[in-house]
Scaffold this motif. Structure first.
Motif, PDB file in Angstrom:
ATOM      1  N   ILE A 144       0.837  -1.203   0.000  1.00  0.00           N
ATOM      2  CA  ILE A 144       0.000   0.000   0.000  1.00  0.00           C
ATOM      3  C   ILE A 144       0.870   1.249   0.000  1.00  0.00           C
ATOM      4  CG2 ILE A 144      -1.736   1.284   1.312  1.00  0.00           C
ATOM      5  CD1 ILE A 144      -2.658  -1.444   2.463  1.00  0.00           C
ATOM      6  N   TYR A 145       1.920   1.217   0.806  1.00  0.00           N
ATOM      7  CA  TYR A 145       2.840   2.359   0.898  1.00  0.00           C
ATOM      8  C   TYR A 145       3.427   2.706  -0.473  1.00  0.00           C
ATOM      9  CZ  TYR A 145       7.122   4.927   2.057  1.00  0.00           C
ATOM     10  OH  TYR A 145       8.132   5.860   2.102  1.00  0.00           O
ATOM     11  N   ASN A 146       3.812   1.688  -1.231  1.00  0.00           N
ATOM     12  CA  ASN A 146       4.448   1.918  -2.523  1.00  0.00           C
ATOM     13  C   ASN A 146       3.543   2.665  -3.502  1.00  0.00           C
ATOM     14  OD1 ASN A 146       6.888   0.836  -1.862  1.00  0.00           O
ATOM     15  ND2 ASN A 146       6.831  -0.825  -3.355  1.00  0.00           N
ATOM     16  N   ALA A 147       2.215   2.530  -3.316  1.00  0.00           N
ATOM     17  CA  ALA A 147       1.292   3.216  -4.217  1.00  0.00           C
ATOM     18  C   ALA A 147       1.357   4.729  -4.025  1.00  0.00           C
ATOM     19  CB  ALA A 147      -0.129   2.719  -3.987  1.00  0.00           C
ATOM     20  N   ASN A 148       1.641   5.150  -2.796  1.00  0.00           N
ATOM     21  CA  ASN A 148       1.754   6.585  -2.491  1.00  0.00           C
ATOM     22  C   ASN A 148       2.588   6.735  -1.226  1.00  0.00           C
ATOM     23  OD1 ASN A 148       1.481   9.345  -2.393  1.00  0.00           O
ATOM     24  ND2 ASN A 148      -0.642   9.321  -1.703  1.00  0.00           N
ATOM     25  N   PRO A 149       3.911   6.741  -1.350  1.00  0.00           N
ATOM     26  CA  PRO A 149       4.788   6.776  -0.173  1.00  0.00           C
ATOM     27  C   PRO A 149       4.447   7.903   0.799  1.00  0.00           C
ATOM     28  CG  PRO A 149       6.083   6.347  -2.131  1.00  0.00           C
ATOM     29  CD  PRO A 149       4.689   6.661  -2.597  1.00  0.00           C
ATOM     30  N   VAL A 150       4.536   7.594   2.071  1.00  0.00           N
ATOM     31  CA  VAL A 150       4.246   8.586   3.109  1.00  0.00           C
ATOM     32  C   VAL A 150       5.220   9.755   3.008  1.00  0.00           C
ATOM     33  CG1 VAL A 150       4.190   8.986   5.606  1.00  0.00           C
ATOM     34  CG2 VAL A 150       3.247   6.871   4.651  1.00  0.00           C
ATOM     35  N   VAL A 207      -9.731  10.875  11.753  1.00  0.00           N
ATOM     36  CA  VAL A 207      -8.844  11.743  10.976  1.00  0.00           C
ATOM     37  C   VAL A 207      -8.722  13.100  11.668  1.00  0.00           C
ATOM     38  CG1 VAL A 207      -8.394  12.788   8.734  1.00  0.00           C
ATOM     39  CG2 VAL A 207      -9.536  10.560   8.854  1.00  0.00           C
ATOM     40  N   ASP A 208      -9.848  13.634  12.152  1.00  0.00           N
ATOM     41  CA  ASP A 208      -9.836  14.918  12.857  1.00  0.00           C
ATOM     42  C   ASP A 208      -9.011  14.837  14.137  1.00  0.00           C
ATOM     43  OD1 ASP A 208     -11.520  15.893  10.903  1.00  0.00           O
ATOM     44  OD2 ASP A 208     -13.354  15.554  12.058  1.00  0.00           O
ATOM     45  N   PHE A 209      -9.075  13.684  14.803  1.00  0.00           N
ATOM     46  CA  PHE A 209      -8.321  13.496  16.051  1.00  0.00           C
ATOM     47  C   PHE A 209      -6.815  13.615  15.810  1.00  0.00           C
ATOM     48  CE2 PHE A 209      -5.960  10.494  18.781  1.00  0.00           C
ATOM     49  CZ  PHE A 209      -6.236  11.036  20.035  1.00  0.00           C
ATOM     50  N   PHE A 210      -6.350  13.098  14.678  1.00  0.00           N
ATOM     51  CA  PHE A 210      -4.922  13.160  14.360  1.00  0.00           C
ATOM     52  C   PHE A 210      -4.523  14.471  13.695  1.00  0.00           C
ATOM     53  CE2 PHE A 210      -5.491   8.623  14.949  1.00  0.00           C
ATOM     54  CZ  PHE A 210      -4.322   8.253  15.597  1.00  0.00           C
ATOM     55  N   GLY A 211      -5.483  15.281  13.323  1.00  0.00           N
ATOM     56  CA  GLY A 211      -5.195  16.602  12.792  1.00  0.00           C
ATOM     57  C   GLY A 211      -5.270  16.709  11.286  1.00  0.00           C
ATOM     58  N   SER A 212      -4.804  15.695  10.582  1.00  0.00           N
ATOM     59  CA  SER A 212      -4.833  15.708   9.130  1.00  0.00           C
ATOM     60  C   SER A 212      -4.624  14.294   8.615  1.00  0.00           C
ATOM     61  CB  SER A 212      -3.743  16.629   8.561  1.00  0.00           C
ATOM     62  OG  SER A 212      -2.450  16.094   8.814  1.00  0.00           O
ATOM     63  N   TRP A 213      -4.916  14.097   7.330  1.00  0.00           N
ATOM     64  CA  TRP A 213      -4.732  12.794   6.704  1.00  0.00           C
ATOM     65  C   TRP A 213      -3.259  12.380   6.701  1.00  0.00           C
ATOM     66  CZ3 TRP A 213      -7.369   8.657   5.353  1.00  0.00           C
ATOM     67  CH2 TRP A 213      -6.817   7.769   4.429  1.00  0.00           C
ATOM     68  N   GLN A 214      -2.381  13.337   6.405  1.00  0.00           N
ATOM     69  CA  GLN A 214      -0.957  13.037   6.362  1.00  0.00           C
ATOM     70  C   GLN A 214      -0.432  12.657   7.743  1.00  0.00           C
ATOM     71  OE1 GLN A 214       0.840  12.402   3.949  1.00  0.00           O
ATOM     72  NE2 GLN A 214       2.994  12.686   4.507  1.00  0.00           N
ATOM     73  N   ALA A 215      -0.882  13.370   8.779  1.00  0.00           N
ATOM     74  CA  ALA A 215      -0.467  13.035  10.142  1.00  0.00           C
ATOM     75  C   ALA A 215      -0.941  11.637  10.514  1.00  0.00           C
ATOM     76  CB  ALA A 215      -1.020  14.062  11.128  1.00  0.00           C
ATOM     77  N   ARG A 217      -1.384   9.126   8.444  1.00  0.00           N
ATOM     78  CA  ARG A 217      -0.549   8.174   7.725  1.00  0.00           C
ATOM     79  C   ARG A 217       0.830   8.044   8.380  1.00  0.00           C
ATOM     80  NH1 ARG A 217       0.722   9.487   2.260  1.00  0.00           N
ATOM     81  NH2 ARG A 217       0.862   7.267   1.826  1.00  0.00           N
ATOM     82  N   ILE A 218       1.394   9.161   8.842  1.00  0.00           N
ATOM     83  CA  ILE A 218       2.714   9.121   9.471  1.00  0.00           C
ATOM     84  C   ILE A 218       2.669   8.328  10.772  1.00  0.00           C
ATOM     85  CG2 ILE A 218       4.471  10.534  10.620  1.00  0.00           C
ATOM     86  CD1 ILE A 218       3.927  12.685   8.497  1.00  0.00           C
ATOM     87  N   VAL A 219       1.626   8.569  11.587  1.00  0.00           N
ATOM     88  CA  VAL A 219       1.484   7.841  12.850  1.00  0.00           C
ATOM     89  C   VAL A 219       1.362   6.344  12.576  1.00  0.00           C
ATOM     90  CG1 VAL A 219      -0.057   7.418  14.813  1.00  0.00           C
ATOM     91  CG2 VAL A 219       0.507   9.765  14.156  1.00  0.00           C
ATOM     92  N   HIS A 220       0.529   5.990  11.591  1.00  0.00           N
ATOM     93  CA  HIS A 220       0.325   4.574  11.290  1.00  0.00           C
ATOM     94  C   HIS A 220       1.609   3.923  10.775  1.00  0.00           C
ATOM     95  CE1 HIS A 220      -2.215   1.109  10.681  1.00  0.00           C
ATOM     96  NE2 HIS A 220      -1.707   0.941   9.464  1.00  0.00           N
ATOM     97  N   PHE A 221       2.310   4.620   9.900  1.00  0.00           N
ATOM     98  CA  PHE A 221       3.540   4.072   9.323  1.00  0.00           C
ATOM     99  C   PHE A 221       4.629   3.915  10.377  1.00  0.00           C
ATOM    100  CE2 PHE A 221       7.637   4.447   7.147  1.00  0.00           C
ATOM    101  CZ  PHE A 221       7.518   3.434   6.208  1.00  0.00           C
ATOM    102  N   THR A 222       4.794   4.908  11.243  1.00  0.00           N
ATOM    103  CA  THR A 222       5.861   4.843  12.251  1.00  0.00           C
ATOM    104  C   THR A 222       5.554   3.847  13.366  1.00  0.00           C
ATOM    105  OG1 THR A 222       4.905   6.783  13.357  1.00  0.00           O
ATOM    106  CG2 THR A 222       6.718   7.179  11.846  1.00  0.00           C
TER     107      THR A 222
END
Length: 202
Positions: free
Chosen positions: A43-49, A157-165, A167-172
């Motif tokens: 999934i990551y490879n489709a759109n890297p974080v 999504v609102d709890f984490f602040g943004s979609w990118q945030a 994704r970063i939390v999930h990836f890390t």
């Protein structure tokens, strides 16, 4: 003078015995984590974080699913297995009262600061690792659910602040879980040796 002959007790130490449910929980965790990591990288490879679509991609040997949709199917299927297994393990340690020996307490903090008993300190480190990993796993599951159903679970999504945030939390969370598994294994080796680790799975 001849060297002393080891006692029978030291020669024939009893093999550590783990409950069958503990073995099942560990096997399911190991398999589902491997499935989630490899499909997650697909999934990551489709759109890297990091770096967008032009970012660094993982080699195919580490991927599962073949393409984005295939990776998602594998990932979410393994996620449900992992989550239900984690819930089952939580119920198990509550019912058997093992939670009293799993998580950090005030005595463990004192042992980490003052104890000269190496085994006691090792147990304290183990309980600290167990305690820290709980919120990490909950964040991984929560952020994963937010990515799975962003419209229905928009509050995540609102709890984490943004979609990118999100994704970063999930990836890390992935390398943190891997580090925990390594620390968990090393501390087990330190306390009970190879026999203890083998008894967890066999």
């Amino acid at each position: 003078m001849d060297s002393p002959i080891p006692s029978q007790a030291s020669q024939f130490r009893p093999w550590p015995n783990q409950a069958i449910l503990v073995k099942i929980f560990h096997w399911v965790n190991l398999i589902s984590l491997c499935l989630m990591m490899t499909s997650g990288l697909q999934i990551y490879n489709a759109n890297p974080v990091f770096g967008g679509r032009a970012g660094w991609h993982f080699p195919p040997i580490f991927l599962l699913g073949g393409w984005l949709a295939g990776g998602r199917h594998w990932h979410f299927a393994a996620m449900w297995i992992f989550s239900l297994n984690l819930l089952g393990y939580g119920l198990y340690i509550v019912i058997t009262r093992r939670w009293k020996h799993r998580f950090l307490g005030s005595n463990d903090l004192k042992a980490l600061q003052n104890s000269n008993n190496k085994k006691r300190v090792t147990y304290a480190w183990h309980r600290l690792a167990y305690t820290i990993i709980i919120p990490i796993l909950l964040l991984a599951i929560l952020s994963g659910l937010g990515m799975y159903k962003p419209a229905q679970l928009h509050w995540i999504v609102d709890f984490f602040g943004s979609w990118q945030a999100l994704r970063i939390v999930h990836f890390t969370s992935v390398p943190i879980v891997v580090i925990f598994a390594l620390i968990h294994s090393l501390l087990g080796l330190k306390v009970g040796g190879q026999r203890l680790l083998e008894s967890i799975f066999w």
